[in-house]
Write a protein that holds these residues in place. Structure first.
Motif, PDB file in Angstrom:
ATOM      1  N   ARG A 101       0.834  -1.193   0.000  1.00 52.30           N
ATOM      2  CA  ARG A 101       0.000   0.000   0.000  1.00 52.30           C
ATOM      3  C   ARG A 101       0.873   1.249   0.000  1.00 52.30           C
ATOM      4  O   ARG A 101       1.872   1.326   0.724  1.00 52.30           O
ATOM      5  CB  ARG A 101      -0.924  -0.007   1.227  1.00 52.30           C
ATOM      6  N   PHE A 102       0.478   2.240  -0.815  1.00 54.85           N
ATOM      7  CA  PHE A 102       1.205   3.493  -0.927  1.00 54.85           C
ATOM      8  C   PHE A 102       0.213   4.652  -0.838  1.00 54.85           C
ATOM      9  O   PHE A 102      -0.973   4.503  -1.114  1.00 54.85           O
ATOM     10  CB  PHE A 102       1.955   3.579  -2.262  1.00 54.85           C
ATOM     11  N   ASP A 103       0.704   5.802  -0.481  1.00 58.20           N
ATOM     12  CA  ASP A 103      -0.135   7.001  -0.445  1.00 58.20           C
ATOM     13  C   ASP A 103      -0.276   7.637  -1.820  1.00 58.20           C
ATOM     14  O   ASP A 103      -1.298   8.268  -2.124  1.00 58.20           O
ATOM     15  CB  ASP A 103       0.440   8.030   0.531  1.00 58.20           C
ATOM     16  N   THR A 104       0.762   7.511  -2.646  1.00 60.82           N
ATOM     17  CA  THR A 104       0.777   8.126  -3.976  1.00 60.82           C
ATOM     18  C   THR A 104       1.442   7.188  -4.972  1.00 60.82           C
ATOM     19  O   THR A 104       2.047   6.177  -4.591  1.00 60.82           O
ATOM     20  CB  THR A 104       1.539   9.468  -3.968  1.00 60.82           C
ATOM     21  N   LEU A 105       1.351   7.539  -6.233  1.00 63.62           N
ATOM     22  CA  LEU A 105       2.061   6.805  -7.279  1.00 63.62           C
ATOM     23  C   LEU A 105       3.555   7.115  -7.219  1.00 63.62           C
ATOM     24  O   LEU A 105       3.947   8.228  -6.871  1.00 63.62           O
ATOM     25  CB  LEU A 105       1.524   7.204  -8.657  1.00 63.62           C
ATOM     26  N   ASN A 106       4.361   6.144  -7.575  1.00 60.62           N
ATOM     27  CA  ASN A 106       5.792   6.383  -7.751  1.00 60.62           C
ATOM     28  C   ASN A 106       6.141   6.227  -9.230  1.00 60.62           C
ATOM     29  O   ASN A 106       5.277   5.940 -10.068  1.00 60.62           O
ATOM     30  CB  ASN A 106       6.626   5.452  -6.867  1.00 60.62           C
ATOM     31  N   GLU A 107       7.391   6.407  -9.555  1.00 61.95           N
ATOM     32  CA  GLU A 107       7.802   6.373 -10.963  1.00 61.95           C
ATOM     33  C   GLU A 107       7.541   5.015 -11.594  1.00 61.95           C
ATOM     34  O   GLU A 107       7.076   4.922 -12.739  1.00 61.95           O
ATOM     35  CB  GLU A 107       9.293   6.721 -11.067  1.00 61.95           C
ATOM     36  N   ARG A 108       7.790   3.940 -10.862  1.00 60.63           N
ATOM     37  CA  ARG A 108       7.587   2.591 -11.394  1.00 60.63           C
ATOM     38  C   ARG A 108       6.116   2.338 -11.697  1.00 60.63           C
ATOM     39  O   ARG A 108       5.774   1.819 -12.771  1.00 60.63           O
ATOM     40  CB  ARG A 108       8.105   1.559 -10.390  1.00 60.63           C
ATOM     41  N   LEU A 109       5.249   2.707 -10.793  1.00 58.30           N
ATOM     42  CA  LEU A 109       3.825   2.464 -11.002  1.00 58.30           C
ATOM     43  C   LEU A 109       3.239   3.377 -12.074  1.00 58.30           C
ATOM     44  O   LEU A 109       2.362   2.976 -12.836  1.00 58.30           O
ATOM     45  CB  LEU A 109       3.072   2.639  -9.682  1.00 58.30           C
ATOM     46  N   THR A 110       3.738   4.605 -12.150  1.00 57.48           N
ATOM     47  CA  THR A 110       3.295   5.509 -13.208  1.00 57.48           C
ATOM     48  C   THR A 110       3.670   4.952 -14.569  1.00 57.48           C
ATOM     49  O   THR A 110       2.865   4.975 -15.517  1.00 57.48           O
ATOM     50  CB  THR A 110       3.917   6.898 -13.012  1.00 57.48           C
ATOM     51  N   ARG A 111       4.870   4.431 -14.693  1.00 57.30           N
ATOM     52  CA  ARG A 111       5.308   3.825 -15.956  1.00 57.30           C
ATOM     53  C   ARG A 111       4.444   2.613 -16.294  1.00 57.30           C
ATOM     54  O   ARG A 111       4.057   2.415 -17.454  1.00 57.30           O
ATOM     55  CB  ARG A 111       6.779   3.429 -15.848  1.00 57.30           C
TER      56      ARG A 111
END
Length: 201
Positions: free
Chosen positions: A4-14
């Motif tokens: 679980r994360f609060d925001t998107l990171n670079e890996r998930l955005t890609r």
């Protein structure tokens, strides 16, 4: 396993940008849950806590009514190739119709698609990943052009007439807000660019 994360990171955005299909789920306070697959290059990551997607005219319009009622929305992405992954974005969405002042601002973020109906902007509250190890592998072959061709053939006036007939109420009878003012069916047919709430003659 699940993270679980609060925001998107670079890996998930890609990962999101690489997907050819995503799924949208909404529900009213009472009534039927709606779940729809989406494609057609209709999603944009705005930043690490928001995404927007362009909704194209279809046989129903459940999502708009649900979002106007409570804003709840979940988007799901699945890896159908490469390493397994399921990604869900939970949050609160806002819907922008063509009769809204903000329509042009949001629609400009997408390549024009015939039959465009609404833009949804999701403010992400929870980002969750899970393994996806049971999701089958599929090969992407290309986009279907049938919906685009149908909208082009209908034309703008035809699309609005279709909204008047098919897109104003959900399965539970909730208003979708696709038109902004009350008028008669003949007004929709004669003035295809007008924005009005459908009422049978």
């Amino acid at each position: 396993m699940a993270q679980r994360f609060d925001t998107l990171n670079e890996r998930l955005t890609r990962f999101i940008r690489e997907q050819k299909i995503f799924f949208v789920s909404t529900a009213p306070a009472d009534g039927r849950v709606n779940l729809s697959p989406k494609g057609m290059d209709s999603l944009r990551v705005l930043d690490d806590s928001s995404v927007a997607w362009l909704n194209v005219t279809g046989s129903g319009n459940e999502t708009a009514a649900h979002v106007q009622e409570n804003g709840r929305m979940t988007l799901m992405f699945c890896a159908f190739e490469g390493n397994p992954l399921i990604l869900r974005l939970y949050g609160t969405a806002t819907v922008y119709h063509q009769h809204d002042a903000e329509w042009a601002q949001w629609y400009s973020k997408f390549d024009p698609i015939p039959g465009a109906r609404q833009v949804f902007v999701l403010n992400i509250e929870i980002v969750q990943t899970s393994c996806g190890m049971a999701v089958p592998l599929f090969d992407y072959q290309g986009e279907r052009e049938l919906l685009r061709d149908w909208a082009v053939k209908k034309g703008e006036a035809g699309i609005r007439a279709y909204w008047a007939e098919k897109n104003q109420l959900t399965l539970d009878g909730k208003a979708t807000g696709v038109f902004s003012l009350k008028c008669k069916a003949s007004d929709v047919l004669q003035h295809g660019t007008g924005y009005c709430y459908f009422e049978k003659d």
